[in-house]
Scaffold this active site. Structure first.
Site, PDB file in Angstrom:
ATOM      1  N   TRP A  40       3.404 -41.147  11.455  1.00  0.00           N
ATOM      2  CA  TRP A  40       3.151 -42.285  12.348  1.00  0.00           C
ATOM      3  C   TRP A  40       3.121 -43.606  11.596  1.00  0.00           C
ATOM      4  O   TRP A  40       3.104 -44.665  12.215  1.00  0.00           O
ATOM      5  CB  TRP A  40       1.809 -42.098  13.077  1.00  0.00           C
ATOM      6  CG  TRP A  40       0.701 -41.711  12.125  1.00  0.00           C
ATOM      7  CD1 TRP A  40       0.241 -40.449  11.878  1.00  0.00           C
ATOM      8  CD2 TRP A  40      -0.039 -42.577  11.262  1.00  0.00           C
ATOM      9  NE1 TRP A  40      -0.734 -40.470  10.907  1.00  0.00           N
ATOM     10  CE2 TRP A  40      -0.938 -41.766  10.517  1.00  0.00           C
ATOM     11  CE3 TRP A  40      -0.047 -43.959  11.033  1.00  0.00           C
ATOM     12  CZ2 TRP A  40      -1.811 -42.297   9.578  1.00  0.00           C
ATOM     13  CZ3 TRP A  40      -0.918 -44.479  10.087  1.00  0.00           C
ATOM     14  CH2 TRP A  40      -1.789 -43.655   9.378  1.00  0.00           C
ATOM     15  N   ASN A  41       3.060 -43.592  10.256  1.00  0.00           N
ATOM     16  CA  ASN A  41       2.755 -44.862   9.572  1.00  0.00           C
ATOM     17  C   ASN A  41       3.947 -45.819   9.498  1.00  0.00           C
ATOM     18  O   ASN A  41       3.758 -47.032   9.422  1.00  0.00           O
ATOM     19  CB  ASN A  41       2.119 -44.615   8.199  1.00  0.00           C
ATOM     20  CG  ASN A  41       3.042 -43.959   7.223  1.00  0.00           C
ATOM     21  OD1 ASN A  41       3.990 -43.284   7.608  1.00  0.00           O
ATOM     22  ND2 ASN A  41       2.779 -44.137   5.939  1.00  0.00           N
ATOM     23  N   ARG A  88      15.539 -43.432   7.817  1.00  0.00           N
ATOM     24  CA  ARG A  88      15.824 -43.006   6.437  1.00  0.00           C
ATOM     25  C   ARG A  88      16.366 -41.579   6.426  1.00  0.00           C
ATOM     26  O   ARG A  88      16.936 -41.121   5.437  1.00  0.00           O
ATOM     27  CB  ARG A  88      14.520 -43.113   5.626  1.00  0.00           C
ATOM     28  CG  ARG A  88      14.714 -43.334   4.158  1.00  0.00           C
ATOM     29  CD  ARG A  88      13.453 -43.826   3.497  1.00  0.00           C
ATOM     30  NE  ARG A  88      12.426 -42.811   3.394  1.00  0.00           N
ATOM     31  CZ  ARG A  88      11.243 -43.004   2.802  1.00  0.00           C
ATOM     32  NH1 ARG A  88      10.953 -44.182   2.273  1.00  0.00           N
ATOM     33  NH2 ARG A  88      10.352 -42.055   2.740  1.00  0.00           N
ATOM     34  N   LYS A 110      11.617 -35.023  15.363  1.00  0.00           N
ATOM     35  CA  LYS A 110      10.293 -34.857  15.953  1.00  0.00           C
ATOM     36  C   LYS A 110       9.369 -35.910  15.344  1.00  0.00           C
ATOM     37  O   LYS A 110       8.840 -35.749  14.256  1.00  0.00           O
ATOM     38  CB  LYS A 110       9.716 -33.457  15.706  1.00  0.00           C
ATOM     39  CG  LYS A 110       8.547 -33.195  16.639  1.00  0.00           C
ATOM     40  CD  LYS A 110       7.428 -32.389  16.035  1.00  0.00           C
ATOM     41  CE  LYS A 110       6.494 -33.114  15.143  1.00  0.00           C
ATOM     42  NZ  LYS A 110       5.717 -34.211  15.730  1.00  0.00           N
ATOM     43  N   ALA A 124       5.927 -38.372  15.066  1.00  0.00           N
ATOM     44  CA  ALA A 124       4.491 -38.101  15.236  1.00  0.00           C
ATOM     45  C   ALA A 124       4.082 -38.432  16.669  1.00  0.00           C
ATOM     46  O   ALA A 124       4.576 -39.399  17.259  1.00  0.00           O
ATOM     47  CB  ALA A 124       3.695 -38.945  14.250  1.00  0.00           C
ATOM     48  N   GLY A 174       5.466 -36.558   5.480  1.00  0.00           N
ATOM     49  CA  GLY A 174       4.100 -36.439   5.982  1.00  0.00           C
ATOM     50  C   GLY A 174       3.175 -36.020   4.864  1.00  0.00           C
ATOM     51  O   GLY A 174       3.475 -36.241   3.678  1.00  0.00           O
ATOM     52  N   GLU A 233       9.085 -35.486   1.669  1.00  0.00           N
ATOM     53  CA  GLU A 233       8.492 -36.762   1.231  1.00  0.00           C
ATOM     54  C   GLU A 233       7.016 -36.674   1.589  1.00  0.00           C
ATOM     55  O   GLU A 233       6.649 -36.804   2.761  1.00  0.00           O
ATOM     56  CB  GLU A 233       9.158 -37.938   1.968  1.00  0.00           C
ATOM     57  CG  GLU A 233      10.616 -38.148   1.633  1.00  0.00           C
ATOM     58  CD  GLU A 233      10.832 -38.732   0.247  1.00  0.00           C
ATOM     59  OE1 GLU A 233       9.867 -39.210  -0.373  1.00  0.00           O
ATOM     60  OE2 GLU A 233      11.977 -38.674  -0.232  1.00  0.00           O
ATOM     61  N   LEU A 234       6.168 -36.448   0.584  1.00  0.00           N
ATOM     62  CA  LEU A 234       4.773 -36.101   0.877  1.00  0.00           C
ATOM     63  C   LEU A 234       3.797 -37.191   0.426  1.00  0.00           C
ATOM     64  O   LEU A 234       4.183 -38.333   0.242  1.00  0.00           O
ATOM     65  CB  LEU A 234       4.473 -34.735   0.232  1.00  0.00           C
ATOM     66  CG  LEU A 234       5.470 -33.631   0.624  1.00  0.00           C
ATOM     67  CD1 LEU A 234       5.161 -32.323  -0.092  1.00  0.00           C
ATOM     68  CD2 LEU A 234       5.515 -33.413   2.131  1.00  0.00           C
ATOM     69  N   CYS A 292       2.347 -44.364   2.045  1.00  0.00           N
ATOM     70  CA  CYS A 292       2.309 -43.334   1.007  1.00  0.00           C
ATOM     71  C   CYS A 292       2.389 -43.963  -0.375  1.00  0.00           C
ATOM     72  O   CYS A 292       1.904 -43.405  -1.350  1.00  0.00           O
ATOM     73  CB  CYS A 292       3.463 -42.362   1.210  1.00  0.00           C
ATOM     74  SG  CYS A 292       5.038 -43.202   1.369  1.00  0.00           S
ATOM     75  N   SER A 315      10.342 -50.162  -2.111  1.00  0.00           N
ATOM     76  CA  SER A 315      11.255 -49.565  -1.131  1.00  0.00           C
ATOM     77  C   SER A 315      12.525 -50.389  -0.979  1.00  0.00           C
ATOM     78  O   SER A 315      12.465 -51.606  -0.804  1.00  0.00           O
ATOM     79  CB  SER A 315      10.566 -49.482   0.232  1.00  0.00           C
ATOM     80  OG  SER A 315       9.358 -48.783   0.113  1.00  0.00           O
TER      81      SER A 315
HETATM   82  P1  NAD Z   1       1.025 -35.275   8.871  1.00  0.00           P
HETATM   83  O1  NAD Z   1       1.468 -34.372   7.783  1.00  0.00           O
HETATM   84  O2  NAD Z   1      -0.249 -34.969   9.540  1.00  0.00           O
HETATM   85  O3  NAD Z   1       2.128 -35.326  10.023  1.00  0.00           O
HETATM   86  C1  NAD Z   1       3.473 -35.656   9.756  1.00  0.00           C
HETATM   87  C2  NAD Z   1       4.342 -35.067  10.836  1.00  0.00           C
HETATM   88  O4  NAD Z   1       4.256 -33.656  10.775  1.00  0.00           O
HETATM   89  C3  NAD Z   1       3.949 -35.451  12.262  1.00  0.00           C
HETATM   90  O5  NAD Z   1       5.108 -35.607  13.031  1.00  0.00           O
HETATM   91  C4  NAD Z   1       3.170 -34.239  12.720  1.00  0.00           C
HETATM   92  O6  NAD Z   1       3.175 -34.072  14.125  1.00  0.00           O
HETATM   93  C5  NAD Z   1       3.943 -33.128  12.049  1.00  0.00           C
HETATM   94  N1  NAD Z   1       3.211 -31.872  11.866  1.00  0.00           N
HETATM   95  C6  NAD Z   1       1.895 -31.687  11.691  1.00  0.00           C
HETATM   96  N2  NAD Z   1       1.635 -30.371  11.533  1.00  0.00           N
HETATM   97  C7  NAD Z   1       2.827 -29.722  11.623  1.00  0.00           C
HETATM   98  C8  NAD Z   1       3.238 -28.357  11.542  1.00  0.00           C
HETATM   99  N3  NAD Z   1       2.365 -27.378  11.339  1.00  0.00           N
HETATM  100  N4  NAD Z   1       4.531 -28.075  11.672  1.00  0.00           N
HETATM  101  C9  NAD Z   1       5.447 -29.039  11.867  1.00  0.00           C
HETATM  102  N5  NAD Z   1       5.132 -30.357  11.939  1.00  0.00           N
HETATM  103  C10 NAD Z   1       3.834 -30.688  11.822  1.00  0.00           C
HETATM  104  O7  NAD Z   1       1.037 -36.737   8.244  1.00  0.00           O
HETATM  105  P2  NAD Z   1       0.663 -38.114   8.958  1.00  0.00           P
HETATM  106  O8  NAD Z   1      -0.825 -38.197   9.049  1.00  0.00           O
HETATM  107  O9  NAD Z   1       1.454 -38.299  10.195  1.00  0.00           O
HETATM  108  O10 NAD Z   1       1.226 -39.159   7.897  1.00  0.00           O
HETATM  109  C11 NAD Z   1       0.525 -39.533   6.766  1.00  0.00           C
HETATM  110  C12 NAD Z   1       0.987 -38.764   5.547  1.00  0.00           C
HETATM  111  O11 NAD Z   1       2.381 -38.936   5.371  1.00  0.00           O
HETATM  112  C13 NAD Z   1       0.350 -39.267   4.280  1.00  0.00           C
HETATM  113  O12 NAD Z   1      -0.009 -38.172   3.470  1.00  0.00           O
HETATM  114  C14 NAD Z   1       1.456 -40.076   3.621  1.00  0.00           C
HETATM  115  O13 NAD Z   1       1.350 -40.210   2.231  1.00  0.00           O
HETATM  116  C15 NAD Z   1       2.655 -39.298   4.023  1.00  0.00           C
HETATM  117  N6  NAD Z   1       3.853 -40.141   3.933  1.00  0.00           N
HETATM  118  C16 NAD Z   1       4.740 -39.895   2.919  1.00  0.00           C
HETATM  119  C17 NAD Z   1       5.867 -40.695   2.788  1.00  0.00           C
HETATM  120  C18 NAD Z   1       6.853 -40.470   1.681  1.00  0.00           C
HETATM  121  O14 NAD Z   1       7.962 -40.998   1.774  1.00  0.00           O
HETATM  122  N7  NAD Z   1       6.532 -39.727   0.641  1.00  0.00           N
HETATM  123  C19 NAD Z   1       6.098 -41.730   3.697  1.00  0.00           C
HETATM  124  C20 NAD Z   1       5.180 -41.943   4.716  1.00  0.00           C
HETATM  125  C21 NAD Z   1       4.057 -41.130   4.822  1.00  0.00           C
END
Ligand code: NAD
Length: 487
Positions: free
Chosen positions: A160-161, A169, A184, A186, A238, A260-261, A294, A451
């Site tokens: 969502w961020n 991307r 899919k 958020a 995520g 991308e975590l 992130c 970025s």
């Molecule tokens: P999140 O992992 O909770 O959710 C990310 C996505 O995954 C959402 O669409 C969510 O609905 C989905 N999701 C959740 N559980 C799932 C499952 N079991 N199976 C499939 N999909 C599932 O993360 P968030 O809170 O939305 O975002 C914040 C995180 O994302 C932070 O840790 C941040 O560092 C990371 N992030 C990383 C990057 C990068 O490029 N490395 C960029 C942006 C955000």
């Protein structure tokens, strides 16, 4: 359910809440409320896909796959370029939509739309430059021909961020490579994704090439799609925790994964740094998106000689920020995404204070409607505090003092994450030496922002697998095909 008054055209949240986008059709439905974090009130409701709808999206992506794969690269390129143009034309409306559903301040939202659109321009250019190889075997007896083929149906899962940029991307390179996708987004920020699906359709993307589904059951829905042998790619952005779960799920059918975590970026300031430049960079690295990034600076390591001046300067700048609704033009720091996010930040700060940290500014959640946490600076933070190890994802800057370069590098690397780091020093030799010693995929050297669509974005260690953007980003959506040739 009643919603806030709609704004206008593309910025109208209800325009983009008309169902799942599958095979070029809106599949009507509701079930997921979308909240404006600035007020805590609902603004729209989007459809909630189950396994049946997700599999319909896979069918649609499959039906479109052969045609899209066969579309000449130049034609794919021109369609991508038209999406860039449409996004740019609707930039202000999209920025309002992002500010509305995500809460980020309008300047951040405008920056995101510009950045997001650039992935379509960059990959419109890359679509016509897909590399191949032709060489002789070392023995000289045969030839090696390597082509790159689209990997196949790709599932794209985004956080969502950055509701626009994290999707573009992935969509940009996937489409440039010749893949069809199921996005899919958020559930907190689905409207921007649906708005971009509309723009892509207007730009000429054929039905089924981009499908968008929202769901409250991402686990089973994703598992069902990954179990289908037609699905060949999972590109996820995520948290590291969800990334690990998805890697295990994808292992069952050996689906290719790009991840991308999370991050825990250190921001190193050496005694020889330009103080004002370091403060400017710190504000960008910490406060872009109110810290919900992130790449956000999560730990400030500042050398003894410059420490006190840096803390005073940072606290003055943080305290002067205007906190308010994302859509208010005066706002510099918007709300957090949810009440839960505020509670997490509050827990990390309270715990650090209980362990001896001092609050220089901020430090207490704001009362009233919406999910606000003020810009905060902490000093004397002990290294064993959870705030030194967890992603804060908010406007909090913990500052730690260090004495030697070796100590700074050890502290910077004391994390399982390895996404981004920042180094401020006017000694070029030291700056390069430290940048090389830090275990991250990216380093901002005297810069608070890294970025760029033309650069490879991604992390090492538990921050991810693969890279997005740059010249290699398209290869995440392709497989090399080797022909061993005997002339
Ligand atoms: P999140 O992992 O909770 O959710 C990310 C996505 O995954 C959402 O669409 C969510 O609905 C989905 N999701 C959740 N559980 C799932 C499952 N079991 N199976 C499939 N999909 C599932 O993360 P968030 O809170 O939305 O975002 C914040 C995180 O994302 C932070 O840790 C941040 O560092 C990371 N992030 C990383 C990057 C990068 O490029 N490395 C960029 C942006 C955000």
């Amino acid at each position: 359910m009643t919603f806030d008054a709609p704004l206008r055209d593309y910025a109208d949240p209800t325009l983009h809440a008309q169902g799942l986008w599958i095979g070029g059709q809106w599949l009507h439905g509701g079930g997921i409320p979308v909240t404006n974090p600035s007020t805590g009130r609902p603004i729209a409701e989007v459809a909630d896909a189950g396994v049946a709808e997700a599999m319909a999206a896979v069918d649609a992506a499959d039906a479109a796959a052969a045609g899209w794969r066969a579309t000449p690269p130049r034609q794919r390129s021109e369609i991508l370029r038209r999406i860039f143009t449409r996004m740019t034309e609707e930039a202000e409306a999209l920025a309002h939509l992002i500010a509305l559903e995500n809460g980020k301040a309008l300047p951040d939202a405008r920056g995101e739309v510009a950045y997001a659109a650039e992935f379509f321009r960059w990959y419109s250019e890359e679509a016509t430059r897909i590399p191949g190889e032709f060489r002789r075997t070392p023995s000289g007896s045969h030839n090696i021909l390597v082509d790159h083929e689209p990997i196949g149906i790709s599932i794209l899962i985004t956080p969502w961020n950055f509701p626009a940029a994290m999707a573009t991307r992935k969509i940009g390179p996937a489409l440039a490579a010749g893949c069809t996708v199921i996005l899919k987004p958020a559930s907190e920020t689905p409207l921007t994704a649906y708005a971009m699906a509309r723009l892509a359709e207007e730009a000429g993307v054929p039905p089924g090439v981009i499908n968008v589904i929202t769901t409250t059951r991402p686990g089973p829905v994703t598992a069902a799609m990954l179990a289908d042998p037609r699905v060949r790619k999972l590109s996820f952005t995520g948290s590291t925790g969800v990334g690990r779960t998805l890697l295990a799920e994808a292992a069952k059918t050996v689906v290719s994964c790009s991840m991308e975590l999370g991050g825990n970026a250190p921001f190193l300031v050496f005694d020889d740094a330009d103080l004002n430049a370091a403060l400017d960079g710190a504000m960008v690295a910490k406060m872009r998106n109110a810290g919900e990034a992130c790449t956000a600076a999560n730990r400030f390591y500042v050398q003894d000689g410059i420490h006190d001046a840096f803390v005073a300067g940072l606290a003055a700048r943080m305290a002067a920020m205007t906190v308010g609704p994302g859509t208010d033009p005066a706002t510099q720091c918007g709300p957090m995404i949810t009440a839960k996010a505020v509670q997490k930040i509050d827990r990390l700060v309270s715990d650090a204070v209980a362990r001896g940290a001092c609050v220089v500014t901020g430090g207490v959640p704001l009362d009233g409607e919406g999910f606000y946490y003020p810009p905060t600076v902490l000093e004397n933070v002990p290294q064993d505090a959870p705030i030194a190890h967890e992603e804060i994802f908010g406007p909090v800057a913990p500052v730690y003092r260090f004495q030697t370069e070796a100590e700074a590098i050890t502290l910077a690397n004391a994390t399982e994450y390895g996404l981004a780091a920042y180094v401020y020093s006017t000694d070029l030799t030291r700056a390069l030496r430290v940048s090389k010693a830090i275990e991250t995929g990216m380093v901002g050297l005297n810069r608070g922002l890294m970025s760029d669509p033309a650069a490879p974005f991604g992390g090492v260690k538990q921050s991810g697998l693969g890279r997005e953007g740059g010249v290699t980003g398209i290869l995440e959506f392709m497989e090399p095909k080797y022909l061993a040739i005997d002339f």
